[in-house]
Design an enzyme around this catalytic site. Structure first.
Site, PDB file in Angstrom:
ATOM      1  N   LYS A   1     -31.810 -10.931   6.460  1.00 49.19           N
ATOM      2  CA  LYS A   1     -32.089  -9.839   5.397  1.00 49.19           C
ATOM      3  C   LYS A   1     -31.087  -9.834   4.543  1.00 49.19           C
ATOM      4  O   LYS A   1     -30.071  -9.703   4.699  1.00 49.19           O
ATOM      5  CB  LYS A   1     -32.462  -8.388   6.013  1.00 49.19           C
ATOM      6  CG  LYS A   1     -33.258  -7.521   5.368  1.00 49.19           C
ATOM      7  CD  LYS A   1     -34.736  -7.472   5.090  1.00 49.19           C
ATOM      8  CE  LYS A   1     -35.158  -6.689   4.231  1.00 49.19           C
ATOM      9  NZ  LYS A   1     -34.725  -7.033   2.501  1.00 49.19           N
TER      10      LYS A   1
ATOM     11  N   LYS B   1     -23.899  -4.878   9.178  1.00 50.74           N
ATOM     12  CA  LYS B   1     -24.650  -3.800   8.701  1.00 50.74           C
ATOM     13  C   LYS B   1     -25.882  -3.627   9.395  1.00 50.74           C
ATOM     14  O   LYS B   1     -26.217  -2.482  10.092  1.00 50.74           O
ATOM     15  CB  LYS B   1     -24.787  -3.675   7.072  1.00 50.74           C
ATOM     16  CG  LYS B   1     -25.380  -2.519   6.702  1.00 50.74           C
ATOM     17  CD  LYS B   1     -25.601  -2.771   4.972  1.00 50.74           C
ATOM     18  CE  LYS B   1     -24.409  -2.913   4.335  1.00 50.74           C
ATOM     19  NZ  LYS B   1     -24.440  -2.897   3.025  1.00 50.74           N
TER      20      LYS B   1
ATOM     21  N   LYS C   1     -28.039 -13.146   1.811  1.00 47.51           N
ATOM     22  CA  LYS C   1     -27.799 -12.672   0.444  1.00 47.51           C
ATOM     23  C   LYS C   1     -28.283 -13.649  -0.465  1.00 47.51           C
ATOM     24  O   LYS C   1     -28.344 -14.923  -0.185  1.00 47.51           O
ATOM     25  CB  LYS C   1     -26.349 -12.124   0.272  1.00 47.51           C
ATOM     26  CG  LYS C   1     -26.315 -11.345  -0.765  1.00 47.51           C
ATOM     27  CD  LYS C   1     -26.716  -9.913  -0.414  1.00 47.51           C
ATOM     28  CE  LYS C   1     -26.531  -8.554  -1.201  1.00 47.51           C
ATOM     29  NZ  LYS C   1     -26.851  -7.306  -0.692  1.00 47.51           N
TER      30      LYS C   1
ATOM     31  N   THR D   1     -30.233   4.477  -0.502  1.00 44.93           N
ATOM     32  CA  THR D   1     -28.686   4.161  -0.208  1.00 44.93           C
ATOM     33  C   THR D   1     -27.967   5.421  -0.313  1.00 44.93           C
ATOM     34  O   THR D   1     -26.960   5.807   0.513  1.00 44.93           O
ATOM     35  CB  THR D   1     -28.459   2.864  -1.006  1.00 44.93           C
ATOM     36  OG1 THR D   1     -29.317   1.783  -0.994  1.00 44.93           O
ATOM     37  CG2 THR D   1     -27.035   2.352  -0.712  1.00 44.93           C
TER      38      THR D   1
ATOM     39  N   SER E   1     -35.825  -0.656   3.847  1.00 45.53           N
ATOM     40  CA  SER E   1     -36.305  -1.810   3.557  1.00 45.53           C
ATOM     41  C   SER E   1     -36.889  -2.396   5.038  1.00 45.53           C
ATOM     42  O   SER E   1     -38.097  -2.992   4.899  1.00 45.53           O
ATOM     43  CB  SER E   1     -35.457  -2.991   3.228  1.00 45.53           C
ATOM     44  OG  SER E   1     -35.034  -3.090   1.893  1.00 45.53           O
TER      45      SER E   1
END
Length: 472
Positions: A71, A95, A107, A195, A363
């Site tokens: 992810k 994370k 990423k 966020t 997400s």
């Protein structure tokens, strides 16, 4: 080696190695956790609107498959390079582990300045990039699930999902191949502010810990605290909004063109509209202009929220930072040298690797929604409202008293999708904050909260690898 010479990935590795010695895992497993499992570098041509051909450079990195899917966002920036994408992918692994989201880190990046391309050109680039990912099995609901990042948003995610579903007809879970989509295309309500809201929840939870606040000489709670926010993008805007709405005073806001200061506090929405109207946050009515954007980082305040670029606090300015708490809303706003200076000065740094996890947490909720094929709240909202109405009616009958209209609305309210998403995010950030703080308290030799966060992440990823039996 000075902090200017560190690559982003080297900075992440340096922080990892600093924490690794506080874990129980042997060197070989630590090397596996640290390594990027797969790096896909690609080049593909697109035809510009003027008929010329341009070769586009792009990347997708899958850092870890200890959990699947991988992810992580896709950024459009002319600063994109392999080192940056690898660093961001590895941070995503840690994370996700800290906030207990069952994904490996990934990423993506396309090396373009999106402002220099038309919408049609951007669509061609995004769709071709998606097709390349599909060819190499670097995207899919159970393989690798991208999301928005710097320079991308709902529009690009809608192009990605449309391309994926057109190339994979009949895949029932196709919507789950990407998150951050428009709500009409399978997105989830509450994603946009996630966020910034997560940043607020994380900082608020730290501020509610009496022992931590006593150590840095601040009263408990966020009420009345003076906050400086660097960056008025999506994350900075919403961070400022939630701090202000919960009783903090946002005394300064910085953007690349400069910074503004007001002892009476700033309203981020008014500043945003002033910037939209004038092209700059400067000369905002009632505020003082600061000569340089970076000057805001050195203002006297209780909480500093860097929500813009990497490495903005480094060995050159860290000693001038007066904030008691720094909440890293951006990715990598502090260099390793800055960390060391701030530790000596007693500044509490709440690290990016978990503090800005609101995006990936929501997400995850969107991904689950796409797999379950039902909107959050659809099954229980009306039932809960009817139940609450019945309970309230019974209480009013028993007591002979009635509640006012505002109280009635609040009590009878059944949770909507956004209520459930915000609630799930709040629970996630509170739980993660306590896990990190408990780890830090259990081992006083750990120097700072960032190292404690890495220890928590490494232990979780290490346990996952060990339980898979890969490393007996």
């Amino acid at each position: 080696m000075s902090d200017q010479q560190y690559s982003f990935f080297e900075s992440v590795v340096k922080s990892f190695d600093k924490a690794a010695k506080f874990t129980r895992w042997e060197k070989g497993l630590l090397e596996q956790i640290k390594a990027c499992n797969a790096v896909y570098q690609m080049r593909f041509p697109i035809k510009r609107d003027d008929g010329s051909i341009e070769v586009i450079e792009a990347y997708r990195v899958q850092h870890s498959q200890h959990k699947t899917p991988c992810k992580g966002g896709i950024r459009f920036s002319d600063e994109v390079n392999q080192d940056e994408v690898m660093a961001l992918a590895s941070l995503m692994t840690y994370k996700c582990a800290i906030v207990n989201v069952p994904f490996g880190g990934g990423k993506g990046g396309i090396k373009i300045n999106p402002r220099k391309y038309s919408e049609f050109e951007l669509q061609k680039i995004t769709r071709r990039y998606t097709a390349e990912l599909i060819r190499k099995n670097f995207i899919g609901p159970g393989t690798d699930v991208p999301a928005p990042d710097y320079g991308t948003g709902e529009r690009e995610m809608a192009w990605i999902v449309d391309t994926y579903e057109s190339m994979k007809p009949g895949e029932i879970d196709g919507l789950a191949c990407v998150t951050g989509k428009p709500v009409t295309q399978g997105g989830v309500r509450g994603r946009k502010e996630a966020t910034g809201l997560g940043v607020f929840f994380g900082v608020r939870e730290v501020c509610n810990m009496p022992d931590v606040m006593a150590r840095i000489g601040l009263p408990v709670g966020v009420q009345g605290k003076r906050v400086v926010v660097q960056g008025l993008g999506n994350v900075g805007y919403h961070s400022a909004k939630f701090f202000r709405e919960n009783g903090s005073k946002v005394v300064a806001i910085a953007e690349y063109e400069g910074a503004i200061f007001s002892e009476d506090g700033l309203n981020e929405d008014e500043v945003f509209h002033h910037r939209k109207k004038t092209g700059s946050i400067l000369n905002f009515p009632g505020a003082t202009n600061l000569a340089k954007s970076g000057d805001a980082l050195e203002l006297a305040c209780d909480i500093l929220i860097p929500a813009a670029l990497e490495n903005v606090i480094n060995k050159d300015n860290a000693a001038n930072v007066k904030a008691k708490i720094i909440g890293e809303a951006a990715n990598g706003p502090l260099t390793p040298e800055a960390d060391e200076i701030l530790i000596k000065n007693g500044t509490l740094v709440i690290p990016d690797m978990y503090l800005n996890a609101g995006g990936v947490t929501v997400s995850y909720f969107e991904w689950l929604k796409n797999l379950s094929h039902v909107r959050y709240g659809r099954m229980e909202k009306r039932f809960t409202e009817n139940q609450n109405k019945g309970l309230l009616s019974a209480l009013e009958t028993l007591t002979g008293k009635s509640v006012n209209a505002k109280e009635r609305t609040y009590i009878e309210h059944g949770p909507s999708e956004v209520d459930l998403v915000h609630s799930g995010l709040e629970e996630t950030m509170i739980e993660a904050t306590h896990e990190i703080m408990n780890c830090w308290k259990a081992n006083p030799a750990i120097p700072d909260m960032r190292t404690a966060a890495y220890v928590v992440a490494i232990d979780k990823v290490g346990t996952a690898y060990a339980e898979l039996g890969i490393f007996p």
